[in-house]
Design a protein around this motif. Structure first.
Motif, PDB file in Angstrom:
ATOM      1  N   ALA A  40       0.828  -1.207   0.000  1.00  0.00           N
ATOM      2  CA  ALA A  40       0.000   0.000   0.000  1.00  0.00           C
ATOM      3  C   ALA A  40       0.860   1.254   0.000  1.00  0.00           C
ATOM      4  N   ASN A  41       1.971   1.216   0.744  1.00  0.00           N
ATOM      5  CA  ASN A  41       2.842   2.386   0.845  1.00  0.00           C
ATOM      6  C   ASN A  41       3.964   2.410  -0.186  1.00  0.00           C
ATOM      7  N   GLY A  42       4.407   1.227  -0.627  1.00  0.00           N
ATOM      8  CA  GLY A  42       5.526   1.184  -1.571  1.00  0.00           C
ATOM      9  C   GLY A  42       5.159   0.674  -2.945  1.00  0.00           C
ATOM     10  N   GLY A  43       3.886   0.295  -3.135  1.00  0.00           N
ATOM     11  CA  GLY A  43       3.461  -0.271  -4.413  1.00  0.00           C
ATOM     12  C   GLY A  43       3.584   0.690  -5.578  1.00  0.00           C
ATOM     13  N   THR A  44       3.192   1.945  -5.376  1.00  0.00           N
ATOM     14  CA  THR A  44       3.289   2.935  -6.453  1.00  0.00           C
ATOM     15  C   THR A  44       4.743   3.196  -6.823  1.00  0.00           C
ATOM     16  N   ALA A  45       5.603   3.262  -5.816  1.00  0.00           N
ATOM     17  CA  ALA A  45       7.036   3.460  -6.073  1.00  0.00           C
ATOM     18  C   ALA A  45       7.603   2.292  -6.876  1.00  0.00           C
ATOM     19  N   ALA A  46       7.168   1.066  -6.552  1.00  0.00           N
ATOM     20  CA  ALA A  46       7.628  -0.116  -7.277  1.00  0.00           C
ATOM     21  C   ALA A  46       7.113  -0.118  -8.705  1.00  0.00           C
ATOM     22  N   LEU A  47       5.840   0.268  -8.883  1.00  0.00           N
ATOM     23  CA  LEU A  47       5.250   0.323 -10.225  1.00  0.00           C
ATOM     24  C   LEU A  47       5.976   1.331 -11.112  1.00  0.00           C
ATOM     25  N   ILE A  48       6.237   2.499 -10.549  1.00  0.00           N
ATOM     26  CA  ILE A  48       6.956   3.529 -11.310  1.00  0.00           C
ATOM     27  C   ILE A  48       8.382   3.075 -11.612  1.00  0.00           C
ATOM     28  N   SER A  49       8.992   2.352 -10.686  1.00  0.00           N
ATOM     29  CA  SER A  49      10.344   1.829 -10.906  1.00  0.00           C
ATOM     30  C   SER A  49      10.362   0.849 -12.075  1.00  0.00           C
ATOM     31  N   LEU A  50       9.353  -0.009 -12.145  1.00  0.00           N
ATOM     32  CA  LEU A  50       9.252  -0.956 -13.262  1.00  0.00           C
ATOM     33  C   LEU A  50       9.078  -0.217 -14.588  1.00  0.00           C
ATOM     34  N   LEU A  51       8.243   0.800 -14.591  1.00  0.00           N
ATOM     35  CA  LEU A  51       8.027   1.579 -15.814  1.00  0.00           C
ATOM     36  C   LEU A  51       9.318   2.258 -16.246  1.00  0.00           C
ATOM     37  N   ASN A  52      10.097   2.723 -15.285  1.00  0.00           N
ATOM     38  CA  ASN A  52      11.365   3.373 -15.611  1.00  0.00           C
ATOM     39  C   ASN A  52      12.382   2.386 -16.176  1.00  0.00           C
ATOM     40  N   ILE A  53      12.312   1.131 -15.723  1.00  0.00           N
ATOM     41  CA  ILE A  53      13.223   0.103 -16.233  1.00  0.00           C
ATOM     42  C   ILE A  53      12.921  -0.216 -17.694  1.00  0.00           C
ATOM     43  N   PHE A  54      11.639  -0.366 -18.003  1.00  0.00           N
ATOM     44  CA  PHE A  54      11.241  -0.765 -19.358  1.00  0.00           C
ATOM     45  C   PHE A  54      11.021   0.414 -20.303  1.00  0.00           C
ATOM     46  N   PHE A  55      10.647   1.562 -19.750  1.00  0.00           N
ATOM     47  CA  PHE A  55      10.404   2.756 -20.578  1.00  0.00           C
ATOM     48  C   PHE A  55      11.097   3.955 -19.929  1.00  0.00           C
ATOM     49  N   PRO A  56      12.413   4.011 -19.996  1.00  0.00           N
ATOM     50  CA  PRO A  56      13.177   5.061 -19.300  1.00  0.00           C
ATOM     51  C   PRO A  56      12.729   6.468 -19.688  1.00  0.00           C
ATOM     52  N   ASP A  57      12.521   7.289 -18.694  1.00  0.00           N
ATOM     53  CA  ASP A  57      12.118   8.675 -18.925  1.00  0.00           C
ATOM     54  C   ASP A  57      12.410   9.461 -17.653  1.00  0.00           C
ATOM     55  N   SER A  58      12.880  10.673 -17.808  1.00  0.00           N
ATOM     56  CA  SER A  58      13.218  11.497 -16.644  1.00  0.00           C
ATOM     57  C   SER A  58      11.993  11.856 -15.807  1.00  0.00           C
ATOM     58  N   LEU A  59      10.798  11.725 -16.395  1.00  0.00           N
ATOM     59  CA  LEU A  59       9.578  12.071 -15.691  1.00  0.00           C
ATOM     60  C   LEU A  59       9.308  11.131 -14.513  1.00  0.00           C
ATOM     61  N   TRP A  60       9.747   9.864 -14.627  1.00  0.00           N
ATOM     62  CA  TRP A  60       9.432   8.867 -13.600  1.00  0.00           C
ATOM     63  C   TRP A  60      10.009   9.217 -12.233  1.00  0.00           C
ATOM     64  N   ILE A  61      11.144   9.904 -12.219  1.00  0.00           N
ATOM     65  CA  ILE A  61      11.769  10.212 -10.928  1.00  0.00           C
ATOM     66  C   ILE A  61      10.863  11.118 -10.092  1.00  0.00           C
ATOM     67  N   TYR A  62      10.118  11.998 -10.758  1.00  0.00           N
ATOM     68  CA  TYR A  62       9.215  12.882 -10.025  1.00  0.00           C
ATOM     69  C   TYR A  62       8.062  12.081  -9.414  1.00  0.00           C
ATOM     70  N   GLY A  63       7.496  11.174 -10.209  1.00  0.00           N
ATOM     71  CA  GLY A  63       6.424  10.338  -9.692  1.00  0.00           C
ATOM     72  C   GLY A  63       6.891   9.463  -8.548  1.00  0.00           C
ATOM     73  N   PHE A  64       8.109   8.945  -8.672  1.00  0.00           N
ATOM     74  CA  PHE A  64       8.672   8.090  -7.629  1.00  0.00           C
ATOM     75  C   PHE A  64       8.801   8.852  -6.309  1.00  0.00           C
ATOM     76  N   VAL A  65       9.411  10.025  -6.373  1.00  0.00           N
ATOM     77  CA  VAL A  65       9.629  10.804  -5.144  1.00  0.00           C
ATOM     78  C   VAL A  65       8.306  11.296  -4.572  1.00  0.00           C
ATOM     79  N   ILE A  66       7.365  11.706  -5.426  1.00  0.00           N
ATOM     80  CA  ILE A  66       6.059  12.167  -4.939  1.00  0.00           C
ATOM     81  C   ILE A  66       5.331  11.041  -4.210  1.00  0.00           C
ATOM     82  N   SER A  67       5.412   9.821  -4.758  1.00  0.00           N
ATOM     83  CA  SER A  67       4.730   8.687  -4.109  1.00  0.00           C
ATOM     84  C   SER A  67       5.304   8.433  -2.719  1.00  0.00           C
ATOM     85  N   ILE A  68       6.620   8.572  -2.567  1.00  0.00           N
ATOM     86  CA  ILE A  68       7.248   8.389  -1.259  1.00  0.00           C
ATOM     87  C   ILE A  68       6.872   9.542  -0.328  1.00  0.00           C
ATOM     88  N   ALA A  69       6.848  10.759  -0.869  1.00  0.00           N
ATOM     89  CA  ALA A  69       6.476  11.928  -0.061  1.00  0.00           C
ATOM     90  C   ALA A  69       5.038  11.807   0.421  1.00  0.00           C
TER      91      ALA A  69
END
Length: 259
Positions: free
Chosen positions: A89-118
């Protein structure tokens, strides 16, 4: 290759320690391992340390003055020891965004990753610290004071804790990823918005049950050794699902805003 091996060993050791320190259940430890590996492979040690800080701080606050929270935990479905659903529940979005960044690299993902943790940190700090408020929180459905620990309620202390939770992640993340002031402001704003979304969902759609024995409203399907009666909200919307959705929507909205 050496860095990858080190990350795997570090994540594995952390997950095992979480289990033996009674911060995680066995399933929670496995979920933390999977999420940690995904984040580490995508955002490296920096992303992993940011995620680790969230889990460490949330575990600390969940244990802090726990005796004062026993009554609150009794109304909830789960205690302070996190299972796989709570970890996801708390880390699932971060993991999902991490997977997307692995397969579809884009600088935008880092913002989503940090926002989900915040967002996760903001909500956790609000819940754990806010529950210690000397004044009962205000329930946003009725704007009346209600028992501490009720989903959908807010207090001055909890709101301040939510702001601090989001701000702390922004400062920590900036040390690793070097954001501009404008980017930090956006991450902070949407991180805090995640807590607001969680409060709204908790008040209007989260499932609430009534214990027929003690006549108390709870979030658990069993209480006082008996099955509770569904009173309002959507059945699948338990606290874990609400937490996941709040972080997911905060990250999504933040990425759309930045994009």
């Amino acid at each position: 290759m050496i860095e990858v091996i080190f990350l795997i060993l570090f994540i594995g050791a952390t997950s095992v320690c979480g289990f033996f320190l009674k911060l995680l259940t066995k399933s929670g430890s496995i979920a933390a391992l999977i999420i940690g590996l995904t984040v580490g492979l995508s955002f490296g040690a920096e992303g992993l340390l940011l995620l680790g800080f969230f889990f460490a701080s949330s575990s600390f606050w969940s244990k802090y003055k726990r005796k004062n929270k026993i009554k609150i935990e009794d109304r909830h479905e789960k205690g302070s020891r996190r299972d796989w659903q709570q970890v996801a529940a708390n880390g699932g979005t971060a993991a999902l965004i991490s997977l997307l960044n692995i397969f579809f690299p884009d600088s935008l993902w880092i913002y989503g990753f940090v926002i989900s943790i915040a967002a996760a940190n903001s909500d956790t700090w609000a819940s754990e610290i806010g529950s210690l408020s000397k004044r009962p929180p205000i329930y946003i459905r009725s704007f009346k004071r209600i028992e501490a620990g009720t989903s959908g309620a807010m207090s001055m202390l909890g709101t301040f804790a939510a702001i601090c939770g989001a701000f702390t992640i922004v400062i920590f993340a900036n040390y690793f990823f070097h954001f501009s002031f404008g980017e930090m402001t956006i991450i902070f704003a949407f991180g805090f918005i995640g807590n607001v979304i969680d409060t709204l969902l908790g008040a209007f759609v989260q499932a609430v049950y009534k214990c027929e024995i003690c006549r108390t409203e709870v979030e658990a399907i069993h209480h006082c050794g008996a099955k509770t009666t569904h009173k309002r909200g959507i059945l699948i919307m338990n606290n874990d699902f609400v937490n996941f959705l709040s972080g997911f929507f905060a990250a999504l909205l933040g990425m759309l805003f930045i994009h």
